[in-house]
Structure formats: structure tokens, C-alpha cells
Scaffold this active site. Structure first.
Site: not given
Length: 300
Positions: A127, A129, A276, A291
Site C-alpha cells: 500500500h 499510506d 511498502h 509515525r
């Protein structure tokens, strides 16, 4: 019996490898050290303390390494929440995740965690993000504070290379196509086990299947199996077939690097041209980090 050189996936024979990866030599770096992970994607950066002030000339080289390698890694860092956020803000305004929990008092600091009590882990499956946003994130910075002794690696894939390896006919077909990116099926109920209430609705957007990077000017595939649900204007069975082909294609190992985490490592990846896939192979061990995500713009 065929040998390994004659068993390459269709469309990825040796001549295409040369065209995709044999690019002009990159400029040298004077203030940081850059060690590539693979010819396709990824580099480790050393000679930088992210917990200290970063000089303009050093930051300029970090920006260039980010553009050159799509994902960059900084090991042995000792970041406070405030310094992590401050480093992210050097690249732009910060994005607030539409569903995930965050650290108390820091809404821009998303929690990435899994342990023996988890029913899932963040980032399983290929995917980009929050591609369902109207302005998907520029990039994401994941700082891992704790990780298992073995396992928990993350795969990254180069979407420039995935696009470049397509046939001219397929490139022509995809040139004007747009795709639906929907967060509803991804986020609805996803964090219920953590006590996070669902929102009334989640983002849904339409983006080009092939986007042009605003910095490099290069074309990249911009569909992913996490969020992309259909092609605009295509019959459902046609849409499903084309997307299935693209999802299989972009996950080819030739486009990838595999990164093994150590505590105190920060990874910064470009969501506009990379995807990723986090591997949850470490249960019941614990993995914990945060994150920070930088706002992006409308894909064109």
C-alpha cells in the site's frame, strides 16, 4: 531444464532491467554518507544526528537522497517525540491520520504497535499510506523504538521502476485512466480493539493510475491493493482483471528492498513513488514505534 535467466516474469526480461536501473551516476554527497540497499530502492544514511539541529547544506543532501532512493533509513537515533515531529515539519505540514490512534498530546504522532495481544499489525499488504485522501501524504517517517530480535522486516517497492517495466501498449492504455481509492473498507472497525471509535465516514478519492512526481517529473504507478477498489469507466470484470495484473506486477522482487529494523531506526519513504509491506511474522514478540506523516498534494 530452464535456468534462472530464462524464467523471468513476462515483461521483466534482462533488457528491461538494464533500462530501468542503469541510470546516470548520481552526484556524490559531501556532508552525509549514503549506502544503497538495492539497485532499485532504498539507502541507509549515516553521519547525521536527527536529535540535533540540521545544517541547511546537510538537509539539502538528505532531500536529494530522499529523491534519489525513495526510502532512506537512519540508524542509531535517539529521538524524542518533539524532535521526531520537528524533523517531519522540515519537509512540510503534518498530516493527521483519519483513523489510527496517536500518542497523548501529539495527534500528529501515530502509534505503530503490535504484541501478544494484537489481532493485526499495521501495514500488512502492499500500500501507499492513506492514498484515499484527496491529497495523499507526501511521505511517512516511522521511528521504531522497540522491535523483535528476529522478524518484523518491511518491504519497499519502487513504483517508477514498476511503471517503466510495463509495455508501451500497457502504458498507453493506463495513461488517462483514473482509479477509486477508498478508506471505508480499510478503516471501518480497524481499531475497535484499541477502543478507537469509528468516524461517520472515511476518505474516498479518485486519482490517476499513473502519476507524475512533482519533484522528479518521473511517472509512477499509483494504485495499490490496500485502497484501490476500481477503475473509473471500466466494467467491473475488466477493472478487477487490470488491477489484479498491476498489483501482481508492482510486487515483483526486482523492484524491492527488504529492511531489517533495529531499535532507534527512522525510515522516511516517499508515498508518491513507493509502496511498502510490513511483515507480521514476529508474534508474540512486541514492536513499537511512532509515525509522522507529511501532507502531500493532489496527484496529477
Amino acid at each position: 531444464m530452464q535456468d534462472a535467466t530464462t524464467m523471468a516474469k513476462p515483461g521483466l526480461q534482462r533488457p528491461d532491467h538494464v533500462e530501468i536501473f542503469a541510470r546516470a551516476p548520481q552526484q556524490s554527497y559531501d556532508h552525509i554518507r549514503v549506502d544503497k540497499l538495492t539497485p532499485a530502492i532504498g539507502a541507509e544514511i549515516s553521519g547525521v544526528d536527527l536529535n540535533a539541529d540540521i545544517a541547511p547544506e546537510v538537509f539539502a543532501e538528505i532531500e536529494r537522497a530522499f529523491a534519489d532512493h525513495l526510502v532512506i533509513f537512519f540508524r542509531d537515533q535517539h529521538l524524542s517525540a518533539e524532535r521526531h515531529i520537528a524533523f517531519g515539519r522540515m519537509f512540510g505540514d503534518l498530516h493527521i491520520h483519519p483513523a489510527a490512534p496517536s500518542e497523548p498530546g501529539h495527534p500528529e504522532l501515530m502509534v505503530i504497535a503490535a504484541d501478544e495481544n494484537s489481532v493485526r499489525a499495521n501495514g500488512e499488504g502492499w500500500h501507499s499510506d492513506v492514498s484515499c485522501d484527496a491529497e495523499p501524504p507526501l511521505g511517512s517517517m516511522l521511528y521504531i523504538r522497540e522491535c523483535p530480535p528476529v522478524g518484523g522486516d518491511t518491504l519497499f517497492a519502487n513504483m517508477y521502476a514498476a511503471y517503466d517495466a510495463l509495455s508501451d501498449r500497457m502504458k498507453a492504455y493506463l495513461a488517462d485512466l483514473r482509479a477509486v481509492h477508498d478508506g471505508e473498507h480499510v478503516y471501518r472497525g480497524l481499531y475497535a480493539d484499541l477502543g478507537v471509535a469509528d468516524r461517520p465516514k472515511y476518505p474516498r478519492s479518485i486519482h490517476p493510475v499513473v502519476r507524475t512526481h512533482p519533484v522528479t517529473g518521473r511517472k509512477a504507478l499509483f494504485v495499490n491493493s490496500g485502497f484501490t477498489t476500481g477503475l473509473v469507466g471500466a466494467a467491473p470484470h475488466e477493472s478487477a482483471a487490470v488491477l489484479r495484473h498491476l498489483f501482481d506486477h508492482l510486487a515483483h522482487p526486482m523492484f524491492q528492498c527488504r529492511f531489517r529494523w533495529t531499535p532507534g531506526t527512522l525510515a522516511f519513504w516517499d508515498n508518491r513513488c513507493a509502496q511498502h509491506h510490513a511483515i507480521w511474522d514476529y508474534w508474540p514478540a512486541r514492536r513499537y514505534g511512532n509515525r509522522v506523516t507529511i501532507k502531500g498534494d493532489v496527484p496529477v
